[in-house]
Design a protein around this motif. Sequence first.
Motif, PDB file in Angstrom:
ATOM      1  N   ARG A 124      45.721  21.824  61.512  1.00 19.50           N
ATOM      2  CA  ARG A 124      45.812  23.286  61.504  1.00 19.50           C
ATOM      3  C   ARG A 124      47.167  23.729  60.955  1.00 19.50           C
ATOM      4  NH1 ARG A 124      42.054  25.570  63.897  1.00 19.50           N
ATOM      5  NH2 ARG A 124      41.815  27.749  63.407  1.00 19.50           N
ATOM      6  N   HIS A 180      47.131  23.353  57.208  1.00 21.19           N
ATOM      7  CA  HIS A 180      46.268  24.358  56.578  1.00 21.19           C
ATOM      8  C   HIS A 180      46.915  25.744  56.590  1.00 21.19           C
ATOM      9  CE1 HIS A 180      42.466  25.529  54.883  1.00 21.19           C
ATOM     10  NE2 HIS A 180      42.441  26.576  55.679  1.00 21.19           N
ATOM     11  N   ALA A 200      48.423  27.918  53.559  1.00 17.61           N
ATOM     12  CA  ALA A 200      47.862  29.260  53.314  1.00 17.61           C
ATOM     13  C   ALA A 200      48.972  30.302  53.178  1.00 17.61           C
ATOM     14  CB  ALA A 200      46.920  29.630  54.447  1.00 17.61           C
ATOM     15  N   LEU A 246      45.641  22.922  51.493  1.00 16.41           N
ATOM     16  CA  LEU A 246      44.543  23.808  51.914  1.00 16.41           C
ATOM     17  C   LEU A 246      43.202  23.078  51.887  1.00 16.41           C
ATOM     18  CD1 LEU A 246      45.447  27.173  50.182  1.00 16.41           C
ATOM     19  CD2 LEU A 246      44.931  26.862  52.608  1.00 16.41           C
ATOM     20  N   GLY A 301      41.620  21.787  55.152  1.00 17.83           N
ATOM     21  CA  GLY A 301      40.446  22.643  55.328  1.00 17.83           C
ATOM     22  C   GLY A 301      39.180  21.827  55.519  1.00 17.83           C
ATOM     23  N   ASN A 328      39.275  20.402  58.953  1.00 15.52           N
ATOM     24  CA  ASN A 328      38.908  21.441  59.938  1.00 15.52           C
ATOM     25  C   ASN A 328      37.391  21.630  59.978  1.00 15.52           C
ATOM     26  OD1 ASN A 328      41.570  22.042  60.592  1.00 15.52           O
ATOM     27  ND2 ASN A 328      41.712  23.749  59.150  1.00 15.52           N
ATOM     28  N   LEU A 329      36.803  21.636  58.774  1.00 18.89           N
ATOM     29  CA  LEU A 329      35.346  21.861  58.682  1.00 18.89           C
ATOM     30  C   LEU A 329      34.571  20.704  59.302  1.00 18.89           C
ATOM     31  CD1 LEU A 329      33.182  23.783  57.456  1.00 18.89           C
ATOM     32  CD2 LEU A 329      33.181  22.275  55.448  1.00 18.89           C
ATOM     33  N   LYS A 364      34.823  20.636  63.154  1.00 18.36           N
ATOM     34  CA  LYS A 364      34.453  21.863  63.870  1.00 18.36           C
ATOM     35  C   LYS A 364      33.374  21.516  64.900  1.00 18.36           C
ATOM     36  CE  LYS A 364      34.090  26.345  64.678  1.00 18.36           C
ATOM     37  NZ  LYS A 364      35.191  27.191  65.164  1.00 18.36           N
ATOM     38  N   TYR A 369      27.799  30.352  60.744  1.00 16.39           N
ATOM     39  CA  TYR A 369      29.162  29.857  60.461  1.00 16.39           C
ATOM     40  C   TYR A 369      29.259  29.366  59.013  1.00 16.39           C
ATOM     41  CZ  TYR A 369      33.502  27.196  60.951  1.00 16.39           C
ATOM     42  OH  TYR A 369      34.779  26.715  60.788  1.00 16.39           O
ATOM     43  N   PHE A 395      31.495  30.528  55.971  1.00  9.64           N
ATOM     44  CA  PHE A 395      32.427  29.556  55.385  1.00  9.64           C
ATOM     45  C   PHE A 395      32.221  29.467  53.873  1.00  9.64           C
ATOM     46  CE2 PHE A 395      35.311  26.300  54.801  1.00  9.64           C
ATOM     47  CZ  PHE A 395      34.763  25.469  53.848  1.00  9.64           C
ATOM     48  N   LYS A 434      33.880  32.324  52.247  1.00  6.75           N
ATOM     49  CA  LYS A 434      35.335  32.067  52.265  1.00  6.75           C
ATOM     50  C   LYS A 434      35.702  31.055  51.187  1.00  6.75           C
ATOM     51  CE  LYS A 434      38.987  29.693  54.545  1.00  6.75           C
ATOM     52  NZ  LYS A 434      39.756  29.325  55.720  1.00  6.75           N
ATOM     53  N   VAL A 485      40.030  36.169  52.462  1.00  4.01           N
ATOM     54  CA  VAL A 485      39.886  34.811  53.005  1.00  4.01           C
ATOM     55  C   VAL A 485      40.477  34.727  54.407  1.00  4.01           C
ATOM     56  CG1 VAL A 485      40.746  32.441  52.794  1.00  4.01           C
ATOM     57  CG2 VAL A 485      39.802  33.582  50.800  1.00  4.01           C
ATOM     58  N   SER A 538      38.583  33.922  57.819  1.00  7.09           N
ATOM     59  CA  SER A 538      39.047  32.778  58.623  1.00  7.09           C
ATOM     60  C   SER A 538      39.223  33.179  60.079  1.00  7.09           C
ATOM     61  CB  SER A 538      40.374  32.259  58.067  1.00  7.09           C
ATOM     62  OG  SER A 538      40.260  31.953  56.705  1.00  7.09           O
ATOM     63  N   ARG A 576      37.040  31.823  63.334  1.00  2.38           N
ATOM     64  CA  ARG A 576      37.698  31.283  64.539  1.00  2.38           C
ATOM     65  C   ARG A 576      37.037  31.791  65.801  1.00  2.38           C
ATOM     66  NH1 ARG A 576      40.078  28.616  67.586  1.00  2.38           N
ATOM     67  NH2 ARG A 576      42.264  28.432  68.173  1.00  2.38           N
TER      68      ARG A 576
HETATM   69  C1  HEM Z   1      43.320  30.680  49.743  1.00  2.00           C
HETATM   70  C2  HEM Z   1      42.848  29.704  50.447  1.00  2.00           C
HETATM   71  C3  HEM Z   1      42.786  29.674  51.973  1.00  2.00           C
HETATM   72  C4  HEM Z   1      43.440  30.434  52.905  1.00  2.00           C
HETATM   73  C5  HEM Z   1      44.436  31.581  52.681  1.00  2.00           C
HETATM   74  C6  HEM Z   1      42.985  29.961  54.226  1.00  2.00           C
HETATM   75  C7  HEM Z   1      43.439  30.490  55.433  1.00  2.00           C
HETATM   76  C8  HEM Z   1      43.023  30.034  56.677  1.00  2.00           C
HETATM   77  C9  HEM Z   1      43.578  30.491  57.942  1.00  2.00           C
HETATM   78  C10 HEM Z   1      44.717  31.514  58.091  1.00  2.00           C
HETATM   79  C11 HEM Z   1      42.914  29.837  58.941  1.00  2.00           C
HETATM   80  C12 HEM Z   1      43.186  29.920  60.448  1.00  2.00           C
HETATM   81  C13 HEM Z   1      42.382  30.974  61.092  1.00  2.00           C
HETATM   82  C14 HEM Z   1      42.687  30.996  62.626  1.00  2.00           C
HETATM   83  O1  HEM Z   1      43.030  29.984  63.191  1.00  2.00           O
HETATM   84  O2  HEM Z   1      42.552  32.091  63.186  1.00  2.00           O
HETATM   85  C15 HEM Z   1      41.926  28.987  58.313  1.00  2.00           C
HETATM   86  C16 HEM Z   1      41.025  28.218  59.000  1.00  2.00           C
HETATM   87  C17 HEM Z   1      40.123  27.396  58.369  1.00  2.00           C
HETATM   88  N1  HEM Z   1      40.040  27.113  57.019  1.00  2.00           N
HETATM   89 FE1  HEM Z   1      41.067  28.001  55.553  1.00  2.00          FE
HETATM   90  N2  HEM Z   1      42.091  28.939  54.076  1.00  2.00           N
HETATM   91  C18 HEM Z   1      41.933  28.721  52.715  1.00  2.00           C
HETATM   92  C19 HEM Z   1      41.150  27.783  52.083  1.00  2.00           C
HETATM   93  C20 HEM Z   1      40.315  26.924  52.767  1.00  2.00           C
HETATM   94  C21 HEM Z   1      39.518  25.887  52.124  1.00  2.00           C
HETATM   95  C22 HEM Z   1      39.539  25.594  50.619  1.00  2.00           C
HETATM   96  C23 HEM Z   1      38.806  25.274  53.133  1.00  2.00           C
HETATM   97  C24 HEM Z   1      37.827  24.114  53.062  1.00  2.00           C
HETATM   98  C25 HEM Z   1      37.816  23.229  52.105  1.00  2.00           C
HETATM   99  C26 HEM Z   1      39.148  25.949  54.391  1.00  2.00           C
HETATM  100  C27 HEM Z   1      38.611  25.643  55.625  1.00  2.00           C
HETATM  101  C28 HEM Z   1      39.016  26.213  56.823  1.00  2.00           C
HETATM  102  C29 HEM Z   1      38.386  25.915  58.121  1.00  2.00           C
HETATM  103  C30 HEM Z   1      37.184  24.989  58.345  1.00  2.00           C
HETATM  104  C31 HEM Z   1      39.085  26.652  59.088  1.00  2.00           C
HETATM  105  C32 HEM Z   1      38.835  26.677  60.616  1.00  2.00           C
HETATM  106  C33 HEM Z   1      37.994  27.889  60.924  1.00  2.00           C
HETATM  107  C34 HEM Z   1      37.613  27.844  62.408  1.00  2.00           C
HETATM  108  O3  HEM Z   1      38.487  28.076  63.254  1.00  2.00           O
HETATM  109  O4  HEM Z   1      36.428  27.557  62.686  1.00  2.00           O
HETATM  110  N3  HEM Z   1      40.076  26.937  54.138  1.00  2.00           N
HETATM  111  N4  HEM Z   1      42.024  29.117  56.936  1.00  2.00           N
END
Ligand code: HEM
Length: 129
Positions: free
Chosen positions: A12, A15, A19, A55, A59, A62-63, A66, A73, A77, A80, A118, A122, A126
């Motif tokens: 986390r 990621h 971000a 990321l 990411g 994280n996926l 999960k 979801y 996703f 996103k 995004v 996200s 959550r």
């Molecule tokens: C511009 C690109 C991205 C940004 C700004 C971004 C931003 C974020 C942020 C801020 C969180 C945390 C949310 C929280 O904890 O409240 C998050 C969670 C996550 N991100 Fe990203 N992300 C980006 C790209 C990606 C990509 C490319 C993937 C997958 C390949 C990804 C998969 C995930 C997953 C699975 C979570 C967890 C969501 C959950 O809590 O169930 N993200 N992201």
Amino acid sequence: MDLAIVVKVLARFVHVASAVTLLGGVIALKCVAGPVTDSMARRWRGVVLWSGTGLVLAGLWNLMTKENPPPGYHMWFGIKFLLAMHVLAVSAIAAKESTPVEKRGRLLGGAMWSGLAVVLISAWLRWMR
Ligand code: HEM
């Protein structure tokens, strides 16, 4: 401390740190730095490469880890992911020296709004039930 927790926190951290680096960089270049010159674009390239790698790798982790994703979801996703690929793709194009300065400004503007969308999705991912 339980190793599984350490890995989750680290994933986390990587990621969210990636971000804020990428999206913060996009917003700073678009709203503060003014015209993005070739030398700025050269330096921006490394930021896009490293934050993009963090990321995608963290990411995917994280996926894959999960637990019990609620209904809908993966649809959210998917939306996103497409927006995130837009942010990464245009950030990379803006980092190319062959990209005209005016076009860099336009590209970074689009990336800024996609990136903010995004982060909103996200936060919803959550807490969605
Ligand atoms: C511009 C690109 C991205 C940004 C700004 C971004 C931003 C974020 C942020 C801020 C969180 C945390 C949310 C929280 O904890 O409240 C998050 C969670 C996550 N991100 Fe990203 N992300 C980006 C790209 C990606 C990509 C490319 C993937 C997958 C390949 C990804 C998969 C995930 C997953 C699975 C979570 C967890 C969501 C959950 O809590 O169930 N993200 N992201």
